[in-house]
Scaffold this motif. Structure first.
Motif, mmCIF file in Angstrom:
data_model
loop_
_atom_site.group_PDB
_atom_site.id
_atom_site.type_symbol
_atom_site.label_atom_id
_atom_site.label_comp_id
_atom_site.label_asym_id
_atom_site.label_seq_id
_atom_site.Cartn_x
_atom_site.Cartn_y
_atom_site.Cartn_z
ATOM 1 N N MET A 80 0.849 -1.196 0.000
ATOM 2 C CA MET A 80 0.000 0.000 0.000
ATOM 3 C C MET A 80 0.888 1.251 0.000
ATOM 4 N N PRO A 81 0.664 2.188 -0.928
ATOM 5 C CA PRO A 81 1.494 3.394 -0.978
ATOM 6 C C PRO A 81 1.280 4.300 0.225
ATOM 7 N N ILE A 82 2.273 5.108 0.506
ATOM 8 C CA ILE A 82 2.185 6.030 1.636
ATOM 9 C C ILE A 82 1.330 7.227 1.244
ATOM 10 N N LYS A 83 0.422 7.601 2.116
ATOM 11 C CA LYS A 83 -0.463 8.731 1.853
ATOM 12 C C LYS A 83 0.291 10.040 2.091
ATOM 13 N N PRO A 84 -0.081 11.106 1.408
ATOM 14 C CA PRO A 84 0.558 12.408 1.624
ATOM 15 C C PRO A 84 0.476 12.826 3.093
ATOM 16 N N GLY A 85 1.622 13.150 3.675
ATOM 17 C CA GLY A 85 1.666 13.588 5.066
ATOM 18 C C GLY A 85 1.646 12.478 6.094
ATOM 19 N N GLN A 86 1.550 11.235 5.639
ATOM 20 C CA GLN A 86 1.492 10.104 6.575
ATOM 21 C C GLN A 86 2.868 9.825 7.161
ATOM 22 N N LYS A 87 2.935 9.652 8.469
ATOM 23 C CA LYS A 87 4.191 9.342 9.127
ATOM 24 C C LYS A 87 4.619 7.910 8.802
ATOM 25 N N THR A 88 5.922 7.667 8.887
ATOM 26 C CA THR A 88 6.461 6.338 8.610
ATOM 27 C C THR A 88 7.298 5.847 9.784
ATOM 28 N N VAL A 89 7.273 4.543 10.004
ATOM 29 C CA VAL A 89 8.092 3.938 11.053
ATOM 30 C C VAL A 89 8.677 2.634 10.533
ATOM 31 N N LEU A 90 9.948 2.438 10.748
ATOM 32 C CA LEU A 90 10.617 1.182 10.425
ATOM 33 C C LEU A 90 10.922 0.477 11.735
ATOM 34 N N ILE A 91 10.503 -0.772 11.831
ATOM 35 C CA ILE A 91 10.696 -1.546 13.060
ATOM 36 C C ILE A 91 11.492 -2.807 12.734
ATOM 37 N N GLU A 130 15.538 0.520 -0.325
ATOM 38 C CA GLU A 130 14.108 0.275 -0.530
ATOM 39 C C GLU A 130 13.251 1.267 0.253
ATOM 40 N N VAL A 131 13.665 1.549 1.475
ATOM 41 C CA VAL A 131 12.915 2.495 2.306
ATOM 42 C C VAL A 131 13.001 3.902 1.728
ATOM 43 N N SER A 132 14.164 4.279 1.263
ATOM 44 C CA SER A 132 14.362 5.609 0.684
ATOM 45 C C SER A 132 13.458 5.816 -0.528
ATOM 46 N N LYS A 133 13.359 4.798 -1.376
ATOM 47 C CA LYS A 133 12.491 4.890 -2.560
ATOM 48 C C LYS A 133 11.026 4.979 -2.137
ATOM 49 N N LEU A 134 10.669 4.201 -1.130
ATOM 50 C CA LEU A 134 9.282 4.142 -0.668
ATOM 51 C C LEU A 134 8.833 5.454 -0.052
ATOM 52 N N THR A 135 9.712 6.079 0.737
ATOM 53 C CA THR A 135 9.329 7.258 1.527
ATOM 54 C C THR A 135 9.754 8.587 0.914
ATOM 55 N N GLY A 136 10.490 8.530 -0.205
ATOM 56 C CA GLY A 136 10.966 9.771 -0.793
ATOM 57 C C GLY A 136 12.135 10.356 -0.039
ATOM 58 N N GLY A 137 12.921 9.486 0.602
ATOM 59 C CA GLY A 137 14.135 9.938 1.283
ATOM 60 C C GLY A 137 13.941 10.407 2.712
ATOM 61 N N LYS A 138 12.848 9.997 3.350
ATOM 62 C CA LYS A 138 12.606 10.387 4.731
ATOM 63 C C LYS A 138 12.134 9.192 5.564
ATOM 64 N N LEU A 139 12.367 9.278 6.866
ATOM 65 C CA LEU A 139 11.857 8.275 7.801
ATOM 66 C C LEU A 139 11.572 8.991 9.114
ATOM 67 N N ASP A 140 10.331 8.872 9.600
ATOM 68 C CA ASP A 140 9.957 9.589 10.815
ATOM 69 C C ASP A 140 10.422 8.897 12.093
ATOM 70 N N ILE A 141 10.315 7.577 12.119
ATOM 71 C CA ILE A 141 10.671 6.841 13.340
ATOM 72 C C ILE A 141 11.408 5.557 12.986
ATOM 73 N N LEU A 142 12.493 5.303 13.690
ATOM 74 C CA LEU A 142 13.233 4.040 13.581
ATOM 75 C C LEU A 142 13.182 3.365 14.939
ATOM 76 N N VAL A 143 12.648 2.155 14.979
ATOM 77 C CA VAL A 143 12.584 1.391 16.224
ATOM 78 C C VAL A 143 13.553 0.222 16.127
ATOM 79 N N ASN A 144 14.616 0.278 16.907
ATOM 80 C CA ASN A 144 15.594 -0.807 16.950
ATOM 81 C C ASN A 144 15.159 -1.808 18.011
ATOM 82 N N ASN A 145 14.403 -2.795 17.558
ATOM 83 C CA ASN A 145 13.834 -3.785 18.468
ATOM 84 C C ASN A 145 14.493 -5.155 18.372
ATOM 85 N N ALA A 146 15.031 -5.497 17.219
ATOM 86 C CA ALA A 146 15.607 -6.832 17.015
ATOM 87 C C ALA A 146 16.602 -7.153 18.125
ATOM 88 N N GLY A 147 16.442 -8.301 18.732
ATOM 89 C CA GLY A 147 17.318 -8.659 19.843
ATOM 90 C C GLY A 147 17.417 -10.154 20.035
#
Length: 301
Positions: free
Chosen positions: A1-12, A72-89
């Motif tokens: 699903m494409p990102i909506k205009p103004g929608q925040k993004t988070v990578l987890i 891949e994230v850069s292409k998807l978000t247009g070069g931005k990321l609002d939140i990065l959650v480093n959870n892998a452990g």
């Protein structure tokens, strides 16, 4: 699903079903944030992809995997990321005198070096959005979690790293939140795959060690969904001045999960509180009794 205009993004990172990452992905999605869920095996993310999230393969211990994910994230978000959650452990329960160094290095690769690599790789996207980094740490970072010296060391490293990272990224408008996580329901933490090696000095209290393997699942354990709900609420809170952050906005330190409140209070009382509590709660006095009995038997011979 494409990102909506103004929608925040988070990578987890680490979104395998049954863990904290998965619960966070579902909660962020419910709040209208576009979630980029990652795992070593993207097949486990199929259900989340069907819900409209972006599912990507990511191994935080592999430089090429991180690079590919970044592209891949850069292409998807247009070069931005609002939140990065480093959870892998990775869990690591073994007495300090029984550790295997290759095993230790693997835990550090995931819990520490993976966090560092992700922050370095995605800094440009976070700076572009003046975003937020959330590093999932643990009460183990400040607690003598008996039989968890390696795990404690990795989480302690994450805490120290995050404090410095926070100041380095402050001029760029990027915030760093450290999640001091207590006992939370988790599929990974429920596994009892580790055993004492032959000849271990703790074989005398093998039953204590085996109970310790699932300690986090049987002591004031908080439901994963409740933990995720609280963390996401704080992550999406508006910015407030430094002194007021902990109450109204995005806090620098997020304390949640079983025993988190007690641990926070104990930080003001001194480390002796942690020492006494964990020593007795894990069951180490039992080893004292066994050793005294061994000495008594020796003297009788």
């Amino acid at each position: 699903m494409p990102i909506k205009p103004g929608q925040k993004t988070v990578l987890i990172t680490g979104c395998t079903p049954g863990g904290i990452g998965h619960a966070l992905a579902l909660e962020f999605h419910a709040k209208g944030v576009h979630v980029i869920a990652t795992a070593r095996n993207p097949a486990v993310l199929a259900e989340m992809a069907e819900m409209g999230m972006t599912a990507l393969a990511l191994d935080v211990t592999n430089a090429e995997s991180i690079k590919t994910c970044h592209e891949e994230v850069s292409k998807l978000t247009g070069g931005k990321l609002d939140i990065l959650v480093n959870n892998a452990g990775r869990t690591h329960t073994h007495p300090a005198t029984d550790i295997d160094m290759d095993d230790v290095r693997e835990t550090f690769e995931t819990n520490v070096f993976g966090v560092m690599a992700m922050c370095a790789a995605f800094a440009d996207l976070l700076i572009a959005s003046r975003g937020l980094i959330i590093n999932i740490a643990s009460l183990a970072a400040i607690t003598p979690y008996v039989f968890g010296s390696v795990y404690c060391a990795t989480k302690g490293a994450v805490v120290s790293y995050s404090r410095t990272l926070r100041l380095e990224l402050q001029p760029f408008g990027v915030r760093v939140m450290v999640a001091m996580t207590g006992t939370v329901r988790s599929q990974i933490a429920s596994r009892t795959h580790r055993t004492l090696p032959p000849g271990s000095i703790y074989m005398r209290i093998k039953d204590v060690f085996e109970r310790r393997l699932t300690f986090s699942q049987n002591n004031a354990t908080v439901d994963t969904k409740d933990y995720a709900r609280k963390l996401v609420a704080k992550a999406l809170a508006p910015e407030w001045p430094l002194i007021l952050r902990s109450w109204f906005g995005r806090p620098d330190w997020f304390w949640a999960g079983g025993m988190a409140g007690l641990a926070w209070i104990a930080t003001w009382l001194g480390e002796w509180v942690f020492d006494i509590f964990m020593y007795r709660r894990i069951g180490m006095p039992q080893l004292e009794r066994v050793l005294r009995e061994e000495e008594r038997q020796k003297k009788m011979k």
